[in-house]
Design a protein around this motif. Structure first.
Motif, PDB file in Angstrom:
ATOM      1  N   LEU A  15       0.835  -1.190   0.000  1.00 56.34           N
ATOM      2  CA  LEU A  15       0.000   0.000   0.000  1.00 56.34           C
ATOM      3  C   LEU A  15       0.874   1.246   0.000  1.00 56.34           C
ATOM      4  CD1 LEU A  15      -2.735  -0.875   2.668  1.00 56.34           C
ATOM      5  CD2 LEU A  15      -3.023  -0.825   0.183  1.00 56.34           C
ATOM      6  N   SER A  16       0.524   2.202  -0.833  1.00 51.92           N
ATOM      7  CA  SER A  16       1.242   3.482  -0.847  1.00 51.92           C
ATOM      8  C   SER A  16       0.793   4.315   0.352  1.00 51.92           C
ATOM      9  CB  SER A  16       0.931   4.237  -2.141  1.00 51.92           C
ATOM     10  OG  SER A  16      -0.440   4.635  -2.145  1.00 51.92           O
ATOM     11  N   THR A  17       1.497   5.411   0.591  1.00 54.92           N
ATOM     12  CA  THR A  17       1.116   6.320   1.681  1.00 54.92           C
ATOM     13  C   THR A  17      -0.339   6.758   1.538  1.00 54.92           C
ATOM     14  OG1 THR A  17       3.373   7.181   1.602  1.00 54.92           O
ATOM     15  CG2 THR A  17       1.792   8.418   2.919  1.00 54.92           C
ATOM     16  N   SER A  18      -0.711   7.195   0.336  1.00 56.55           N
ATOM     17  CA  SER A  18      -2.075   7.711   0.129  1.00 56.55           C
ATOM     18  C   SER A  18      -3.109   6.604   0.285  1.00 56.55           C
ATOM     19  CB  SER A  18      -2.199   8.381  -1.237  1.00 56.55           C
ATOM     20  OG  SER A  18      -1.969   7.451  -2.270  1.00 56.55           O
ATOM     21  N   GLU A  19      -2.759   5.369  -0.112  1.00 55.84           N
ATOM     22  CA  GLU A  19      -3.703   4.259   0.043  1.00 55.84           C
ATOM     23  C   GLU A  19      -3.906   3.914   1.516  1.00 55.84           C
ATOM     24  OE1 GLU A  19      -2.929   1.974  -4.240  1.00 55.84           O
ATOM     25  OE2 GLU A  19      -1.672   1.514  -2.506  1.00 55.84           O
ATOM     26  N   VAL A  20      -2.824   3.912   2.287  1.00 59.12           N
ATOM     27  CA  VAL A  20      -2.936   3.681   3.734  1.00 59.12           C
ATOM     28  C   VAL A  20      -3.873   4.721   4.350  1.00 59.12           C
ATOM     29  CG1 VAL A  20      -1.697   3.759   5.936  1.00 59.12           C
ATOM     30  CG2 VAL A  20      -0.677   2.576   3.978  1.00 59.12           C
ATOM     31  N   ALA A  53       1.660  11.425  11.259  1.00 60.49           N
ATOM     32  CA  ALA A  53       1.261  12.843  11.307  1.00 60.49           C
ATOM     33  C   ALA A  53      -0.091  13.059  10.629  1.00 60.49           C
ATOM     34  CB  ALA A  53       2.327  13.711  10.652  1.00 60.49           C
ATOM     35  N   GLU A  54      -0.329  12.363   9.514  1.00 58.87           N
ATOM     36  CA  GLU A  54      -1.613  12.506   8.813  1.00 58.87           C
ATOM     37  C   GLU A  54      -2.737  11.801   9.561  1.00 58.87           C
ATOM     38  OE1 GLU A  54      -2.374  14.435   6.151  1.00 58.87           O
ATOM     39  OE2 GLU A  54      -0.331  15.198   6.465  1.00 58.87           O
ATOM     40  N   LEU A  55      -2.443  10.645  10.146  1.00 58.36           N
ATOM     41  CA  LEU A  55      -3.452   9.951  10.953  1.00 58.36           C
ATOM     42  C   LEU A  55      -3.911  10.833  12.110  1.00 58.36           C
ATOM     43  CD1 LEU A  55      -2.020   6.304  11.274  1.00 58.36           C
ATOM     44  CD2 LEU A  55      -3.949   7.043   9.871  1.00 58.36           C
ATOM     45  N   ARG A  56      -2.947  11.572  12.682  1.00 58.86           N
ATOM     46  CA  ARG A  56      -3.256  12.432  13.823  1.00 58.86           C
ATOM     47  C   ARG A  56      -4.322  13.468  13.491  1.00 58.86           C
ATOM     48  NH1 ARG A  56      -2.393  10.686  18.421  1.00 58.86           N
ATOM     49  NH2 ARG A  56      -4.612  10.778  18.069  1.00 58.86           N
ATOM     50  N   LYS A  57      -4.452  13.805  12.208  1.00 56.81           N
ATOM     51  CA  LYS A  57      -5.414  14.821  11.777  1.00 56.81           C
ATOM     52  C   LYS A  57      -6.833  14.278  11.627  1.00 56.81           C
ATOM     53  CE  LYS A  57      -1.835  17.217   9.084  1.00 56.81           C
ATOM     54  NZ  LYS A  57      -1.398  17.556   7.704  1.00 56.81           N
ATOM     55  N   LEU A  58      -6.984  12.933  11.694  1.00 59.57           N
ATOM     56  CA  LEU A  58      -8.308  12.341  11.462  1.00 59.57           C
ATOM     57  C   LEU A  58      -9.209  12.558  12.677  1.00 59.57           C
ATOM     58  CD1 LEU A  58      -7.375   8.932   9.764  1.00 59.57           C
ATOM     59  CD2 LEU A  58      -8.261  10.995   8.665  1.00 59.57           C
ATOM     60  N   GLU A  59     -10.307  13.238  12.460  1.00 58.33           N
ATOM     61  CA  GLU A  59     -11.242  13.516  13.544  1.00 58.33           C
ATOM     62  C   GLU A  59     -11.927  12.220  13.963  1.00 58.33           C
ATOM     63  OE1 GLU A  59     -15.070  16.418  14.382  1.00 58.33           O
ATOM     64  OE2 GLU A  59     -13.733  16.862  12.694  1.00 58.33           O
ATOM     65  N   GLY A 226     -15.209 -13.679  21.383  1.00 61.71           N
ATOM     66  CA  GLY A 226     -16.503 -13.021  21.580  1.00 61.71           C
ATOM     67  C   GLY A 226     -16.399 -11.525  21.817  1.00 61.71           C
ATOM     68  N   SER A 227     -15.255 -11.080  22.347  1.00 60.90           N
ATOM     69  CA  SER A 227     -15.090  -9.638  22.605  1.00 60.90           C
ATOM     70  C   SER A 227     -14.084  -8.990  21.653  1.00 60.90           C
ATOM     71  CB  SER A 227     -14.640  -9.412  24.055  1.00 60.90           C
ATOM     72  OG  SER A 227     -13.380 -10.017  24.279  1.00 60.90           O
ATOM     73  N   CYS A 228     -13.591  -9.767  20.662  1.00 60.49           N
ATOM     74  CA  CYS A 228     -12.570  -9.233  19.752  1.00 60.49           C
ATOM     75  C   CYS A 228     -13.198  -8.260  18.758  1.00 60.49           C
ATOM     76  CB  CYS A 228     -11.883 -10.380  18.999  1.00 60.49           C
ATOM     77  SG  CYS A 228     -10.695  -9.801  17.768  1.00 60.49           S
ATOM     78  N   ASN A 229     -12.688  -7.046  18.721  1.00 66.49           N
ATOM     79  CA  ASN A 229     -13.206  -6.039  17.786  1.00 66.49           C
ATOM     80  C   ASN A 229     -12.116  -5.571  16.829  1.00 66.49           C
ATOM     81  OD1 ASN A 229     -11.581  -4.545  19.450  1.00 66.49           O
ATOM     82  ND2 ASN A 229     -13.151  -3.063  20.082  1.00 66.49           N
ATOM     83  N   ARG A 230     -11.138  -6.453  16.570  1.00 63.20           N
ATOM     84  CA  ARG A 230      -9.993  -6.051  15.767  1.00 63.20           C
ATOM     85  C   ARG A 230     -10.124  -6.482  14.317  1.00 63.20           C
ATOM     86  NH1 ARG A 230      -9.091  -6.019  20.705  1.00 63.20           N
ATOM     87  NH2 ARG A 230      -7.363  -4.933  21.710  1.00 63.20           N
ATOM     88  N   LEU A 231      -9.640  -5.619  13.440  1.00 64.86           N
ATOM     89  CA  LEU A 231      -9.508  -5.926  12.017  1.00 64.86           C
ATOM     90  C   LEU A 231      -8.066  -5.665  11.637  1.00 64.86           C
ATOM     91  CD1 LEU A 231     -12.664  -3.966  10.784  1.00 64.86           C
ATOM     92  CD2 LEU A 231     -12.495  -6.442  11.090  1.00 64.86           C
ATOM     93  N   ARG A 232      -7.530  -6.442  10.695  1.00 67.00           N
ATOM     94  CA  ARG A 232      -6.148  -6.242  10.255  1.00 67.00           C
ATOM     95  C   ARG A 232      -6.107  -5.973   8.768  1.00 67.00           C
ATOM     96  NH1 ARG A 232      -5.457  -9.396  14.674  1.00 67.00           N
ATOM     97  NH2 ARG A 232      -3.535  -9.112  15.862  1.00 67.00           N
ATOM     98  N   ILE A 233      -5.285  -5.015   8.379  1.00 61.85           N
ATOM     99  CA  ILE A 233      -4.982  -4.813   6.960  1.00 61.85           C
ATOM    100  C   ILE A 233      -3.494  -5.067   6.801  1.00 61.85           C
ATOM    101  CG2 ILE A 233      -4.984  -3.218   5.008  1.00 61.85           C
ATOM    102  CD1 ILE A 233      -7.258  -1.716   6.382  1.00 61.85           C
ATOM    103  N   THR A 234      -3.138  -6.013   5.947  1.00 61.37           N
ATOM    104  CA  THR A 234      -1.727  -6.358   5.752  1.00 61.37           C
ATOM    105  C   THR A 234      -1.029  -5.263   4.951  1.00 61.37           C
ATOM    106  OG1 THR A 234      -2.238  -7.580   3.729  1.00 61.37           O
ATOM    107  CG2 THR A 234      -2.275  -8.823   5.801  1.00 61.37           C
ATOM    108  N   ALA A 235       0.296  -5.306   4.945  1.00 62.35           N
ATOM    109  CA  ALA A 235       1.074  -4.273   4.241  1.00 62.35           C
ATOM    110  C   ALA A 235       0.757  -4.234   2.749  1.00 62.35           C
ATOM    111  CB  ALA A 235       2.567  -4.518   4.451  1.00 62.35           C
ATOM    112  N   ASP A 236       0.315  -5.395   2.202  1.00 60.24           N
ATOM    113  CA  ASP A 236      -0.042  -5.408   0.788  1.00 60.24           C
ATOM    114  C   ASP A 236      -1.545  -5.224   0.571  1.00 60.24           C
ATOM    115  OD1 ASP A 236      -0.873  -7.873   1.685  1.00 60.24           O
ATOM    116  OD2 ASP A 236       0.280  -9.045   0.239  1.00 60.24           O
TER     117      ASP A 236
END
Length: 298
Positions: A15-20, A53-59, A226-236
């Motif tokens: 994933l590119s920066t913009s795609e992430v 730094a860009e993630l930090r801007k996400l409301e 039962g309490s897992c609320n996690r999702l994963r996106i791999t580097a690709d």
């Protein structure tokens, strides 16, 4: 690290920066409040500071975390903190330098310890240390890891050995949460459980008077599906709704096909809707084809 190493993914497939950032924006828009950058090793990405730094801007995004092998942490930490990094997890499976090198297939133990000290010095509290416990390799270090929490604000998290491609998983190598707990209580019989949040993955304890605490990730012997609320996106760019499931959806390919935000959200929603109530169990998982953990991120 698997004995045979791992084949590096071509940059064009990552994933590119913009795609992430596009995917992060969509997930936060849908209510995700915490994003963790994991590996392989996230701190070798040249754009990691820009991403944070860009993630930090996400409301709506409350927490940005990183799981790292710690090799580059001391050098990068001041800039990571300035960019907006909230939490740090450091992978460390041994406190014995020679054993550490055997496990990770490279030198660098002192760099990792320097990274841990730097994180404490810069006010991260707790600094989480992830330790995968394997019988015949490092279960004899349990007490040494707990002792680290006496004077340091660490949360040492003992992780049950889990089956992934390349790690030669064997039930006999797995040290269960209960066995680890019993062994620790032989030295510290006053170990006390600590109340944690509903969706927390670790069962957490503290020795009274110690600065830090210990946790147990009990994915094999006492799952928390039962309490897992996690999702994963791999580097690709593949979405995994369960760490132990081998079904994936390539969000990268959907993104690159020119899909709209609405189309992406429909695909994500359908994948999440197929998330099973619980994983298949350790013996079934050990027979399934899945990526090595280093290619998933944890």
């Amino acid at each position: 690290m698997p004995e045979e190493g791992v084949k590096l993914t071509p940059r064009s497939q990552l994933l590119s920066t913009s795609e992430v950032l596009t995917l992060a924006r969509l997930f936060v828009q849908e209510g995700v409040e915490k994003i963790r950058l994991t590996g392989g090793e996230p701190l070798i990405r040249p754009d990691v500071l820009d991403i944070i730094a860009e993630l930090r801007k996400l409301e709506g995004l409350k927490t940005i975390a990183v799981t790292t092998n710690g090799m580059n942490l001391a050098r990068l930490l001041p800039k990571l903190k300035d960019a907006g990094l909230d939490l740090i997890n450091i992978s460390l499976d041994s406190l014995v330098p020679a054993k550490f090198e055997f496990i990770v297939r490279r030198k660098g133990f002192l760099k990792v310890m320097e990274g841990i000290e730097k994180a404490i010095e810069m006010g991260y509290n707790p600094v989480k240390v992830n330790c995968v416990v394997m019988r015949g390799l490092n279960e004899d270090e349990l007490l040494d890891f707990v002792a680290l929490t006496e004077t340091k604000p660490l949360e040492v998290r003992f992780i049950e050995y889990m089956p992934f491609d390349g790690n030669k998983w064997n039930f006999k190598k797995m040290v269960s949460y209960q066995e680890m707990l019993d062994r620790i209580k032989q030295k510290w019989n006053n170990l006390e459980p600590i109340q944690t949040g509903h969706a927390d993955t670790a069962k957490t304890y503290q020795v009274p008077g110690f600065k830090g605490q210990v946790g147990f990730i009990t994915s094999m012997s006492d799952h928390f599906c039962g309490s897992c609320n996690r999702l994963r996106i791999t580097a690709d760019g593949s979405l995994k709704v369960c760490l132990f499931g081998n079904s994936e959806v390539s969000l990268r390919d959907v993104l690159r096909s020119g899909a709209s935000d609405e189309e992406l959200l429909q695909i994500i929603g359908a994948a999440v809707g197929r998330k099973k109530k619980q994983h298949a169990g350790m013996f079934s998982i050990s027979q399934m084809k899945n990526r090595p953990m280093i290619l998933i991120g944890g």
